[in-house]
Design an enzyme around this catalytic site. Structure first.
Site, PDB file in Angstrom:
ATOM      1  N   GLY A 195       0.719  -0.900  -0.005  1.00  0.00           N
ATOM      2  CA  GLY A 195      -0.642   0.015   0.136  1.00  0.00           C
ATOM      3  C   GLY A 195       1.114   1.152  -0.746  1.00  0.00           C
ATOM      4  O   GLY A 195       1.942   1.236   0.384  1.00  0.00           O
ATOM      5  N   PRO A 197       2.178   5.083   1.489  1.00  0.00           N
ATOM      6  CA  PRO A 197       3.114   4.780   2.010  1.00  0.00           C
ATOM      7  C   PRO A 197       2.261   5.926   3.066  1.00  0.00           C
ATOM      8  O   PRO A 197       0.817   6.753   2.739  1.00  0.00           O
ATOM      9  CB  PRO A 197       4.486   6.058   2.113  1.00  0.00           C
ATOM     10  CG  PRO A 197       4.186   5.892   0.415  1.00  0.00           C
ATOM     11  CD  PRO A 197       3.198   5.859   0.031  1.00  0.00           C
ATOM     12  N   THR A 199       0.362   4.740   5.557  1.00  0.00           N
ATOM     13  CA  THR A 199      -1.389   3.602   5.058  1.00  0.00           C
ATOM     14  C   THR A 199      -1.582   2.758   7.064  1.00  0.00           C
ATOM     15  O   THR A 199      -1.961   2.855   6.845  1.00  0.00           O
ATOM     16  CB  THR A 199      -1.666   3.229   4.188  1.00  0.00           C
ATOM     17  OG1 THR A 199      -1.132   2.484   4.126  1.00  0.00           O
ATOM     18  CG2 THR A 199      -2.510   3.977   3.309  1.00  0.00           C
ATOM     19  N   THR A 202       3.350  -0.692   9.008  1.00  0.00           N
ATOM     20  CA  THR A 202       4.430  -0.831   9.486  1.00  0.00           C
ATOM     21  C   THR A 202       4.075  -1.004  11.209  1.00  0.00           C
ATOM     22  O   THR A 202       4.004  -2.238  11.635  1.00  0.00           O
ATOM     23  CB  THR A 202       5.368   0.010   9.668  1.00  0.00           C
ATOM     24  OG1 THR A 202       5.974   0.620   8.818  1.00  0.00           O
ATOM     25  CG2 THR A 202       6.908   0.048  11.139  1.00  0.00           C
ATOM     26  N   HIS A 417     -12.831   6.460 -16.395  1.00  0.00           N
ATOM     27  CA  HIS A 417     -11.227   6.283 -16.830  1.00  0.00           C
ATOM     28  C   HIS A 417     -10.813   4.821 -16.642  1.00  0.00           C
ATOM     29  O   HIS A 417     -10.485   4.072 -16.631  1.00  0.00           O
ATOM     30  CB  HIS A 417     -10.242   7.066 -16.446  1.00  0.00           C
ATOM     31  CG  HIS A 417      -8.818   7.130 -17.370  1.00  0.00           C
ATOM     32  ND1 HIS A 417      -8.430   7.466 -18.045  1.00  0.00           N
ATOM     33  CD2 HIS A 417      -7.631   5.949 -16.633  1.00  0.00           C
ATOM     34  CE1 HIS A 417      -6.748   7.199 -17.835  1.00  0.00           C
ATOM     35  NE2 HIS A 417      -6.846   6.262 -17.816  1.00  0.00           N
ATOM     36  N   GLU A 418     -10.899   5.359 -15.043  1.00  0.00           N
ATOM     37  CA  GLU A 418     -10.223   3.778 -14.096  1.00  0.00           C
ATOM     38  C   GLU A 418     -11.264   3.109 -14.362  1.00  0.00           C
ATOM     39  O   GLU A 418     -11.282   1.689 -14.723  1.00  0.00           O
ATOM     40  CB  GLU A 418     -10.041   4.179 -12.992  1.00  0.00           C
ATOM     41  CG  GLU A 418      -9.252   5.193 -11.868  1.00  0.00           C
ATOM     42  CD  GLU A 418      -7.800   4.292 -13.164  1.00  0.00           C
ATOM     43  OE1 GLU A 418      -8.055   3.092 -12.726  1.00  0.00           O
ATOM     44  OE2 GLU A 418      -6.821   5.275 -12.823  1.00  0.00           O
ATOM     45  N   HIS A 421     -10.927   0.611 -18.068  1.00  0.00           N
ATOM     46  CA  HIS A 421      -9.802  -0.354 -17.637  1.00  0.00           C
ATOM     47  C   HIS A 421     -10.249  -1.305 -16.960  1.00  0.00           C
ATOM     48  O   HIS A 421     -10.074  -2.101 -17.554  1.00  0.00           O
ATOM     49  CB  HIS A 421      -8.031   0.446 -16.891  1.00  0.00           C
ATOM     50  CG  HIS A 421      -7.708   1.584 -17.158  1.00  0.00           C
ATOM     51  ND1 HIS A 421      -6.698   1.264 -18.170  1.00  0.00           N
ATOM     52  CD2 HIS A 421      -7.529   2.309 -16.689  1.00  0.00           C
ATOM     53  CE1 HIS A 421      -5.671   2.620 -18.333  1.00  0.00           C
ATOM     54  NE2 HIS A 421      -5.983   2.893 -17.513  1.00  0.00           N
ATOM     55  N   ASP A 494      -0.910   5.088 -19.823  1.00  0.00           N
ATOM     56  CA  ASP A 494      -0.993   4.591 -19.740  1.00  0.00           C
ATOM     57  C   ASP A 494      -0.543   4.275 -21.268  1.00  0.00           C
ATOM     58  O   ASP A 494      -0.166   2.882 -22.044  1.00  0.00           O
ATOM     59  CB  ASP A 494      -2.456   4.365 -20.188  1.00  0.00           C
ATOM     60  CG  ASP A 494      -3.542   4.651 -18.472  1.00  0.00           C
ATOM     61  OD1 ASP A 494      -2.804   4.556 -17.550  1.00  0.00           O
ATOM     62  OD2 ASP A 494      -4.760   4.811 -18.739  1.00  0.00           O
TER      63      ASP A 494
HETATM   64  P1  ADP Z   1       3.844   3.007   6.654  1.00  0.00           P
HETATM   65  O1  ADP Z   1       4.096   1.429   7.199  1.00  0.00           O
HETATM   66  O2  ADP Z   1       2.409   2.868   5.768  1.00  0.00           O
HETATM   67  O3  ADP Z   1       4.157   3.748   5.527  1.00  0.00           O
HETATM   68  P2  ADP Z   1       3.550   3.879   8.844  1.00  0.00           P
HETATM   69  O4  ADP Z   1       2.368   2.457   9.505  1.00  0.00           O
HETATM   70  O5  ADP Z   1       5.343   4.177   9.605  1.00  0.00           O
HETATM   71  O6  ADP Z   1       2.779   4.170   7.824  1.00  0.00           O
HETATM   72  O7  ADP Z   1       2.262   4.634   9.327  1.00  0.00           O
HETATM   73  C1  ADP Z   1       2.782   5.764  10.027  1.00  0.00           C
HETATM   74  C2  ADP Z   1       2.037   6.687  11.149  1.00  0.00           C
HETATM   75  O8  ADP Z   1       0.661   7.057  10.838  1.00  0.00           O
HETATM   76  C3  ADP Z   1       1.450   5.695  11.854  1.00  0.00           C
HETATM   77  O9  ADP Z   1       2.754   5.560  12.813  1.00  0.00           O
HETATM   78  C4  ADP Z   1       0.277   6.192  12.762  1.00  0.00           C
HETATM   79  O10 ADP Z   1       0.346   7.390  13.525  1.00  0.00           O
HETATM   80  C5  ADP Z   1      -0.367   6.513  11.806  1.00  0.00           C
HETATM   81  N1  ADP Z   1      -1.145   6.265  11.122  1.00  0.00           N
HETATM   82  C6  ADP Z   1      -1.243   5.706   9.904  1.00  0.00           C
HETATM   83  N2  ADP Z   1      -1.868   4.433   9.537  1.00  0.00           N
HETATM   84  C7  ADP Z   1      -2.364   4.498  10.829  1.00  0.00           C
HETATM   85  C8  ADP Z   1      -4.568   3.899  10.628  1.00  0.00           C
HETATM   86  N3  ADP Z   1      -4.561   2.941   9.498  1.00  0.00           N
HETATM   87  N4  ADP Z   1      -4.974   3.802  11.498  1.00  0.00           N
HETATM   88  C9  ADP Z   1      -4.295   4.656  13.015  1.00  0.00           C
HETATM   89  N5  ADP Z   1      -3.156   5.490  12.500  1.00  0.00           N
HETATM   90  C10 ADP Z   1      -1.745   5.364  11.449  1.00  0.00           C
HETATM   91 ZN    ZN Z   2      -5.179   4.682 -16.774  1.00  0.00          ZN
HETATM   92 MG    MG Z   3       6.582   2.023   7.227  1.00  0.00          MG
END
Ligand code: ADP
Ligand code: ZN
Ligand code: MG
Length: 599
Positions: A195, A197, A199, A202, A417-418, A421, A494
């Site tokens: 996904g 960055p 989201t 981690t 558009h999407e 596809h 595309d």
């Molecule tokens: P990724 O690894 O996907 O790039 P992280 O897990 O490092 O993102 O997220 C960074 C920070 O953003 C987390 O420590 C948290 O505070 C916040 N965060 C991200 N996604 C969520 C979520 N789904 N729910 C709650 N907090 C989130």
């Molecule tokens: Zn497209």
């Molecule tokens: Mg991360």
């Protein structure tokens, strides 16, 4: 639960302090007053000296104490060569000595230092056994944390319910591995979180570790890639050995793309070290079975550059999409982060969520923080909606370069558009299955996307499959043409990809109509389509012209094909767009449903 102890600078400061204290204490046991020789002679005459030790250069002695007081020592530099006469005149005990205060030095420095190191080693070993141990692998700097306890649970992760649901199963397995194998269940060896960055990939992995209560080996893919060939591979081997000893446990490789880039796709000369490390990872993954209780988790925000071998069954065979949150998801995430601050009640969280399309968890966490800062600046005692509104403006200004917010008209174009596809892919044989469509903006140049998962790791592709790829890529523009009778710039990427494939077909695969089975690209390129060789052409002007014509012909034929498919699906297209515009995303099953009812 206890927090993780870190070996910080404070331990060192404390250690040094203890050594100094001990040193002073021991030195005071040997404390000696230095006096002039004349004073020494006086003391002898006054008969105040009880003991004297004479060495070549100096004289040490003790003063008489009046009934049991602390003994005073003194030292002086010897001036007279002959002293025995003098000493005889007093009743001091005297003897000759070779060295005098060597022992004092030894005792006051060596002992505390040895003690300090003793304690240090003990602490290290203690922590090695406890939750926050770290070990050096391959004699190198990268650390692997074995954390039995993490303070993160699934409650801290919101808005990614589907991903969470899938991971709950993994946690269940780790909690009672026996239960699954008894039922003959087979768990995936590797789970990959994919996904954009921020989201929460981690975070999710940490939550899995926190909930399952098993050791958690955390390492970033970049840490495997070493200067010296072979070190990374050794480290992978050691990591898996450690993990097997600690099973059940989780190995989490964050940012896997740093390590798992498609082989042969790098700079000129390749990257031997990375390839070796990756190969070792593949070998290790094949070499253990999931009943052991070792689960491999990985996260990446660039799945498209991963080596396809990593995604084969038996390796990272389950991929979990951690997508940008929709409106409801954003509301949930905000609620998680709002718990940590003081807000004015009632706060319309849904309104804040509505203001923040396209933001991910990390952005929202940042937003809450920003709003809190604003409230502090205004010396309010709770954070209210006005602060959030202001914070949204600030954060969006910051994000503007990264994430364009799109207006309703653009949104409609993106939706069609999407869907173009997706519908084409669903209606031509040989296309990769569609998984998900989203119009949540994800960075400039990609206002929406259609996620297709390759069914298998491909080494051979037929002509019709390549054409299916091209027609799917052209489906976006075709849908715009049909619905709006006009096309937009949104199809540039595309078109570039479709053209690349068509060129490869003509120049490399001998799939053109007039040029025959001749290889026209200069350098042999890697197997995968997205890797283009560089170098000048080695064919005549006429051939170049023919190649261009063939490529153009393939593209225009496939464009017509896309137009044809989509005109037949016109009704589905309209209906699906309505849903997509409302929900920001939809999956393949929903579209299939619409296709059935429409026909
Ligand atoms: P990724 O690894 O996907 O790039 P992280 O897990 O490092 O993102 O997220 C960074 C920070 O953003 C987390 O420590 C948290 O505070 C916040 N965060 C991200 N996604 C969520 C979520 N789904 N729910 C709650 N907090 C989130
Ligand atoms: Zn497209
Ligand atoms: Mg991360």
């Amino acid at each position: 639960m206890e927090k993780q102890h870190k070996v910080s600078i404070w331990y060192v400061v404390m250690g040094v302090w203890v050594v100094l204290l001990l040193q002073q204490y021991i030195a005071s046991m040997f404390a000696v007053e230095v006096i002039p020789y004349s004073r020494f002679l006086e003391l002898i005459h006054e008969n105040k000296v009880s003991e004297v030790a004479v060495s070549v250069n100096q004289i040490q002695g003790k003063l008489k104490t009046d009934n049991g007081g602390k003994e005073k020592k003194f030292r002086t530099i010897r001036v007279d060569a002959d002293m025995s006469q003098l000493l005889k005149s007093s009743d001091a005990v005297f003897k000759g000595e070779i060295q005098s205060n060597f022992m004092a030095t030894v005792m006051s420095w060596i002992v505390p230092t040895a003690l300090f190191f003793g304690v240090w080693f003990y602490l290290m070993r203690y922590m090695g056994k406890q939750q926050a141990g770290f070990m050096r692998l391959g004699g190198n700097k990268a650390k692997i944390y074995v954390q039995d306890e993490l303070n993160i649970s699934f409650n801290d992760v919101a808005g990614v319910d589907e991903a969470r649901q899938e991971l709950v199963e993994v946690v269940d397995f780790l909690k009672s591995p026996g239960k699954f194998s008894e039922l003959g269940g087979k768990l995936p060896k590797g789970v990959m979180l994919v996904g954009p960055p921020g989201t929460g990939k981690t975070l999710l992995a940490k939550a899995v570790a926190g909930e399952s209560g098993v050791p958690f080996f955390f390492i970033s893919g970049a840490e495997f890639v070493e200067m010296f060939v072979g070190l990374g591979a050794a480290r992978v081997r050691e990591l898996f050995d450690q993990a097997k000893l600690k099973a059940p446990c989780i190995i989490f490789i964050d940012e896997l793309d740093a390590l798992g880039k498609a082989r042969g796709a790098g700079f000129v000369g390749g990257n031997d070290e990375r390839e070796q490390t990756l190969n070792q990872l593949l070998v290790e993954m094949d070499g253990f079975d999931s009943t052991l209780g070792v689960i491999l988790l990985a996260a990446t925000n660039r799945p498209e550059i991963l080596d396809p071998a990593l995604l084969r069954p038996g390796r990272f065979d389950r991929q979990i999409l951690v997508d940008r949150p929709d409106k409801k998801g954003r509301e949930d995430i905000l609620n998680v982060h709002l718990k940590k601050i003081k807000v004015e009640e009632p706060l319309d969280v849904a309104a804040i969520a509505a203001m923040t399309p396209g933001m991910v968890g990390a952005d929202l966490a940042n937003l809450v923080n920003e709003a809190t800062l604003l409230a502090v600046r205004k010396s309010k005692n709770a954070v209210g909606l006005p602060e959030f509104q202001e914070a949204v403006e600030r954060v969006i200004a910051g994000l503007e370069k990264k994430n364009r917010l799109i207006n309703p008209k653009e949104r409609r174009i993106v939706a069609f558009h999407e869907l173009g596809h997706a519908l084409v892919a669903m209606n031509v044989p040989g296309a990769d299955p569609v998984q998900k469509i989203s119009i949540i903006p994800r960075g400039i140049g990609a206002l929406g996307y259609t996620l297709q998962v390759p069914t298998e790791d491909r080494f051979l592709m037929s002509r019709s499959e390549l054409l299916a790829k091209i027609v799917t890529l052209l489906g976006g523009r075709a849908a715009e043409q049909i619905i709006f009778n006009e096309v937009s710039t949104g199809a540039m990427n595309d078109l570039a990809r479709a053209t690349d494939i068509a060129q490869s077909m003509v120049k490399e695969y001998g799939m053109g109509e007039t040029l025959g089975n001749v290889y026209y690209a200069r350098k042999r390129k890697a197997q995968f389509l997205d890797i283009m060789p560089d170098g000048a052409a080695e064919y005549s002007e006429q051939t170049a012209q023919k190649i261009d014509e063939e490529v153009k012909k393939i593209i225009s034929q496939q464009y017509d094909r896309a137009l044809d498919i989509l005109s037949k699906q016109h009704k589905t297209l309209e209906q699906a767009a309505e849903i997509l515009l409302k929900n920001e995303k939809m999956d393949a099953a929903q579209i299939e449903e619409l296709m059935k009812t429409a026909s």
